[in-house]
Scaffold this active site. Structure first.
Site, mmCIF file in Angstrom:
data_model
loop_
_atom_site.group_PDB
_atom_site.id
_atom_site.type_symbol
_atom_site.label_atom_id
_atom_site.label_comp_id
_atom_site.label_asym_id
_atom_site.label_seq_id
_atom_site.Cartn_x
_atom_site.Cartn_y
_atom_site.Cartn_z
ATOM 1 N N SER A 1 -13.923 29.270 -78.829
ATOM 2 C CA SER A 1 -15.095 28.724 -78.145
ATOM 3 C C SER A 1 -16.043 29.860 -77.800
ATOM 4 C CB SER A 1 -14.663 27.989 -76.876
ATOM 5 O OG SER A 1 -14.173 28.934 -75.958
ATOM 6 N N LYS A 2 -17.177 29.490 -77.241
ATOM 7 C CA LYS A 2 -18.234 30.481 -76.977
ATOM 8 C C LYS A 2 -17.745 31.673 -76.168
ATOM 9 C CE LYS A 2 -22.541 28.356 -77.922
ATOM 10 N NZ LYS A 2 -22.831 26.974 -77.613
ATOM 11 N N ARG A 3 -16.799 31.419 -75.273
ATOM 12 C CA ARG A 3 -16.365 32.544 -74.441
ATOM 13 C C ARG A 3 -15.649 33.625 -75.262
ATOM 14 N NH1 ARG A 3 -10.858 31.846 -72.771
ATOM 15 N NH2 ARG A 3 -10.170 29.862 -73.589
ATOM 16 N N GLY B 1 -16.925 34.668 -78.115
ATOM 17 C CA GLY B 1 -17.953 35.294 -78.954
ATOM 18 C C GLY B 1 -18.660 34.225 -79.764
#
Ligand code: GLU
Length: 497
Positions: free
Chosen positions: A259-261, A263
């Site tokens: 997920s975005k966390r 990268g």
């Protein structure tokens, strides 16, 4: 039967993005697998826009899908602006089709209108939770009332639910997971038509997959739990089931869903970071699949020939950024100077290098590219390597010019000598520059690194740069000598201070 598909129908696969944001690498990997299967069996690759959840719709998201597929060269046959015999390919343009099919199910007793309020539904769930019921969900109140089996129209203030069989099992031979089986009684009567007149994903996708004659559905394993619903809708219509392949989730190194966390997750971010399309294709394919467990660099043609969806490993696969960097480095290295120059040129047209005052021409890049190709992991990194060639000003301090074990006077001498001899050089090319500067090094009886370090700093402002002599050739005599004069001035100021 084809060696690894259950169905022997014409191969038609679909990528069905919902326009809710930037295309996640996981979704694009699904599209890639679809495309490979279509290529392998000379089938059709369809892109269908699943926009029935109007609240989550993001303006421009479909264009991003299009850009991603185009960037990777995953050309499609129908949908997303391409006409075909099974359109429209955007679900919000197919509402009359869903309405007709919903009413067909109602008339057959396989679906019914439900007028229960949200408050009642909440109350039902609360009681189920309190009594620790195994089944949490709709209790089927409206299913019992005969009047709820009359034609549904959009103006009705209700939803339509599917009358899920209350006994038996839904089972299927998934191409990746083999036999999968679900108890029907554990699944509530789910909504197939919402009160806004839009179908739910479950209903619309089954209807469309059938009407569009999709033979194989490739999708993420997060959709596996929807499978019994989809199987039962097919059965209610008396439709044959297509093949299904539920592919493993892409995991981050911490083994949670990428997920975005962790990268970048959007494939377009990878484009912006300077990864090549061929790297992304090769890399994404290897998430859950391999030819022989060893070969890492695989050409597109080999992927098309050798890829089998049923060979995918059903357990999640880790997105390893180091491997991606390595692979991109390999693909960059394998390019000819003119291919790399073109890749860099196109990249910088789209993402102009912020630190440059002028933009290199493709011709110049053909000379520079081979100097840096060994060291690059991404196209973006090239900017830092060659910025000094395209900046009007470079900056460093006197201390940067003075190399280890050297001093300000020696540094002064190096620069003076270099100016002197480079000004007189007949042909200012890398070979001559090298001969000339190496002669000076012998004459001065100093370590080459000490002398060349000063010249490199004076002309690039960098401790490391592409090979020096070639760099100076590209800079040209005038710029090189000017830069050396500026350095000379700075050193003299220090001496005289
Ligand atoms: N619209 C769904 C998604 O965005 C597609 C699921 C499917 O392929 O059936 O993930």
């Amino acid at each position: 039967m084809r060696n690894n598909l259950n169905s022997d129908k014409r191969v038609r696969v679909r990528y069905a993005p919902s326009p809710t944001g930037e295309p996640h690498v996981g979704n694009i990997r699904t599209a890639l697998f679809d495309w490979l299967v279509a290529k392998k069996y000379d089938g059709d690759f369809i892109v269908r826009v699943e926009d029935t959840d109007q609240d989550r719709k993001v303006e421009g998201a479909i264009d991003l899908q299009k850009l991603s597929l185009q960037w990777l060269g995953l050309e499609w046959d129908e949908g997303l602006g391409k006409a075909g015999d099974f359109g429209p390919y955007v679900q919000s343009e197919r509402l009359d089709i869903y309405l007709e099919h919903v009413n067909f199910l109602i008339s057959d007793g396989n679906a019914y209108k439900c007028f229960c309020t949200l408050e009642r539904l909440e109350e039902v769930r609360k009681k189920q939770r309190e009594s620790k019921s195994q089944i949490i969900g709709y209790d089927g109140l409206c299913r019992q009332k005969p009047e709820n089996y009359s034609n549904y129209s959009i103006s009705d203030d209700c939803v339509v639910r599917f009358a899920m069989p209350q006994t038996g099992q839904s089972t299927l031979n998934d191409l990746v997971r083999n036999q999968v089986t679900f108890d029907n009684r554990l699944i509530e009567d789910f909504i197939i038509m919402k009160s806004d007149g839009f179908p739910t994903y479950h209903f619309a996708s089954v209807v469309d997959d059938h009407l569009m004659e999709i033979s194989l559905i490739v999708r993420g394993e997060e959709w596996l739990s929807s499978l019994p619903r989809h199987i039962q809708i097919h059965k209610a219509f008396n439709w044959d089931l297509p093949d299904f392949a539920h592919i493993p989730t892409i995991l981050a190194p911490d083994k949670t869903k990428l997920s975005k966390r962790h990268g970048a997750t959007s494939v377009l971010e990878y484009k912006k970071e300077g990864y090549l399309p061929e790297t992304m294709i090769n890399f994404l394919c290897l998430l859950g699949w391999s030819i022989d467990g060893e070969q890492e660099l695989i050409s597109i043609d080999d992927l098309i020939n050798k890829f089998n969806i049923s060979d995918l490993n059903p357990s999640g696969s880790v997105f390893d950024k180091n491997k991606l960097n390595w692979m991109n480095g390999q693909y960059l290295k394998s390019k000819t100077p003119s291919q790399l120059a073109k890749a860099l040129f196109d990249f910088w047209i789209e993402f102009p290098p912020e630190s440059f005052d002028s933009v290199p021409s493709q011709k110049e890049l053909e000379i520079i590219a081979p100097l840096i190709s060994e060291r690059l992991k991404t196209l973006r990194e090239a900017e830092e390597w060659i910025a000094f060639l395209y900046k009007n000003k470079i900056s460093y301090s006197v201390d940067d010019l003075i190399q280890k074990k050297s001093d300000v006077h020696l540094t002064n001498l190096f620069i003076e000598k270099a100016i002197n001899s480079l000004t007189q050089l007949e042909t200012f090319d890398a070979d001559n520059i090298e001969i000339n500067l190496r002669d000076l090094i012998s004459e001065l009886e100093v370590k080459p690194g000490m002398f060349l370090g000063t010249i490199r700093m004076a002309t690039s402002g960098q401790i490391v740069s592409p090979p020096l002599f070639e760099s100076l050739e590209i800079l040209g005599r005038e710029k090189t000598v000017n830069l050396l004069r500026q350095a000379d001035h700075l050193v003299k100021q220090t001496i005289n201070a």
